[in-house]
Design a protein around this motif. Structure first.
Motif, PDB file in Angstrom:
ATOM      1  N   TYR A   1       0.874  -1.480  -0.041  1.00 54.48           N
ATOM      2  CA  TYR A   1      -0.085  -0.247   0.090  1.00 54.48           C
ATOM      3  C   TYR A   1       0.870   1.194  -0.007  1.00 54.48           C
ATOM      4  N   VAL A   2       1.766   1.244   0.791  1.00 54.14           N
ATOM      5  CA  VAL A   2       2.729   2.259   0.837  1.00 54.14           C
ATOM      6  C   VAL A   2       3.543   2.575  -0.427  1.00 54.14           C
ATOM      7  N   ARG A   3       3.751   1.583  -1.018  1.00 55.45           N
ATOM      8  CA  ARG A   3       4.540   1.654  -2.195  1.00 55.45           C
ATOM      9  C   ARG A   3       3.798   2.308  -3.391  1.00 55.45           C
ATOM     10  N   VAL A   4       2.543   1.944  -3.212  1.00 56.29           N
ATOM     11  CA  VAL A   4       1.621   2.398  -4.411  1.00 56.29           C
ATOM     12  C   VAL A   4       1.388   3.749  -4.022  1.00 56.29           C
ATOM     13  N   ALA A   5       1.340   4.226  -2.890  1.00 59.13           N
ATOM     14  CA  ALA A   5       1.101   5.606  -2.509  1.00 59.13           C
ATOM     15  C   ALA A   5       2.431   6.298  -3.042  1.00 59.13           C
ATOM     16  N   GLU A   6       3.633   5.750  -3.085  1.00 54.86           N
ATOM     17  CA  GLU A   6       4.798   6.619  -3.297  1.00 54.86           C
ATOM     18  C   GLU A   6       4.741   6.536  -4.791  1.00 54.86           C
TER      19      GLU A   6
END
Ligand code: PLZ
Length: 460
Positions: free
Chosen positions: A117-122
């Motif tokens: 999830y964090v990677r997609v937001a990045e």
């Protein structure tokens, strides 16, 4: 993201079983016997409110081609309405989803979070327009992204009203039904609709003949007089209107609206649900117009078919939502996130921005040739692999531009019977849209153009 043109055939080895020959092949009547059997079963159990544009039941799909249960193969110029932009069953995405499925299917990010999830937001922060601190929230569908964008804008501004443009499409939930231009089929009988939604005039160069500055003045005039800036939380705009008929706004229109919104304290939201994720030859279509929106909505192509959507934008706006104010059980599902990470990789590794530009060049050249023979093609417009033609009644292209939905329906029916899947669009149903995957080769585009040429000839 790179604009570098890479060779077309750069696909990695495909997972076993996914290869569908990239060709058109019709072996039965359309729909074929097995599709007809399935259709009878479907009618007994699926709501009549859910219709299908072409009731052939799909068994497998890959690249730019879908194959039905009778073995017919269609060149797919719909891509699930702009979802399989990176191709049907792209290898990296399929592998990433399988790998992720073995590790974890669900925890709920608001209970126990995970890296994907964090990677997609990045990635969203990196690729959406604008060089400023950004935040995202992940949800399940385009309409849910619109709903959340509006929620966040209202919380940030403390204002109530929502503005959209004429000919817009934003979804099928209660709020978004009210944001669409067309009552039928989206809202008729399904009310009461959400209040405080205002429909402002748009930029539709083929029909209004206005410059960007003139069209923006008209939109802004409406917002100031009818809504009142001090009550307006947000203006939601598709950079190129999708369901409305691929209207490309006049130059300067979108930046002028953004400038007015910024000065008036209104959050301007780009609905890039159909236009985003490399579809138009840029990762986000707003870039074509020199527009840096406050918030950007992503869905459809972001995860190649897995349900995933996002609201991304200025940190100070996104962080106005209180802790616990945003969420949802499936939002940012780990498998959908793994797929999205692989889609971003695929856009870059396979040079998909250049592929979209290639498709635009081939398709529009072919459609220009077609227009010379068929003046009912009133307009050819779009960007990248998002191209449409607007059809008008014979002899009216220079005068009334009377819409010709019947010709669109006939061309679509003819094309389907010959293995080319096309979609309609437009407020009057008179727009034929081309929304292929970026895996559609020039050879396949030319093949489809041949079929479409025959379809126009058959109109008589
Ligand atoms: N905003 C610009 O194009 C979805 C509609 C398909 P969801 N368009 C396809 C149909 O008939 O239901 C769309 C869009 C724009 C929002 C949406 C809504 O996205 O994922 O369908 O909710």
């Amino acid at each position: 993201m790179t604009d570098t043109q890479l060779p077309v055939q750069t696909l990695p080895a495909e997972p076993a079983g996914s290869a569908v020959p990239q060709e058109r092949r019709i072996v039965t009547a359309i729909p074929g016997p097995r599709s007809q059997e399935l259709h009878a079963r479907r009618t007994a159990v699926v709501s009549a409110g859910v219709s299908s544009a072409l009731p052939v039941y799909i068994a497998r799909a890959h690249g730019a081609v879908i194959e039905d249960v009778d073995g017919n193969r269609f060149l797919d110029f719909g891509a699930g309405i702009g979802v399989t932009t990176a191709g049907h069953t792209p290898a990296r995405v399929v592998e990433a989803a399988i790998d992720q499925s073995r590790d974890v299917l669900h925890t709920l990010f608001t209970v126990t979070p995970y890296e994907e999830y964090v990677r997609v937001a990045e990635l969203l922060a990196e690729h959406t327009p604008g060089d400023f601190a950004k935040r995202s929230v992940l949800v399940n569908s385009g309409a849910e992204a619109v709903e959340n964008g509006v929620k966040i804008a209202r919380k940030h501004t403390g204002r109530r009203a929502v503005a959209v443009l004429d000919h817009a499409y934003h979804g099928r939930t209660n709020l978004t039904m009210a944001m669409n231009y067309k009552a039928m089929p989206y809202a008729t009988g399904f009310g009461p609709l959400a209040g405080d939604v205002y429909h402002a005039p748009s930029s539709y160069p083929y029909r209004d003949g206005l410059t960007g500055a003139e069209a923006a003045a008209r939109t802004i005039g409406y917002l100031e007089k009818v809504v009142g800036a001090s009550d307006l939380a947000c203006l939601v705009v598709e950079p190129i209107q999708g369901e409305g008929g691929f209207m490309v706004p006049a130059d300067g229109y979108l930046p002028a609206l953004q400038e007015w919104c910024t000065a008036a304290g209104v959050v301007m939201i780009a609905d890039e649900i159909q236009t985003g994720m490399a579809r138009t030859g840029r990762v986000y279509a707003a870039e074509h117009f020199g527009w840096t929106p406050d918030l950007v909505l992503t869905a459809k192509g972001v995860a190649a078919g897995f349900p995933l959507a996002a609201v991304t934008g200025r940190a100070e706006i996104m962080d106005a939502a209180h802790a616990g104010g945003l969420g949802g059980t499936f939002g940012g599902n780990p498998v959908a996130c793994a797929a999205a990470i692989a889609v971003f990789e695929t856009i870059e590794a396979d040079g998909l921005l250049a592929e979209a530009q290639r498709i635009e060049a081939t398709l529009t050249a072919g459609l220009e040739r077609l227009r010379e023979r068929h003046p009912i093609i009133g307009d050819i417009r779009g960007r990248g692999a998002m191209i449409a033609i607007e059809l008008v009644q014979p002899g009216t292209a220079e005068t009334t531009k009377a819409p010709n939905a019947e010709a669109v329906s006939k061309v679509i029916a003819y094309a389907a019977e010959h293995g080319v899947l096309l979609l309609n669009a437009g407020t009057w149903g008179n727009v034929l849209r081309f929304l292929p995957s970026l895996r559609m080769t020039d050879e396949l585009v030319e093949d489809a153009l041949g079929v479409i040429g025959d379809a126009f000839a058959s109109l008589g």
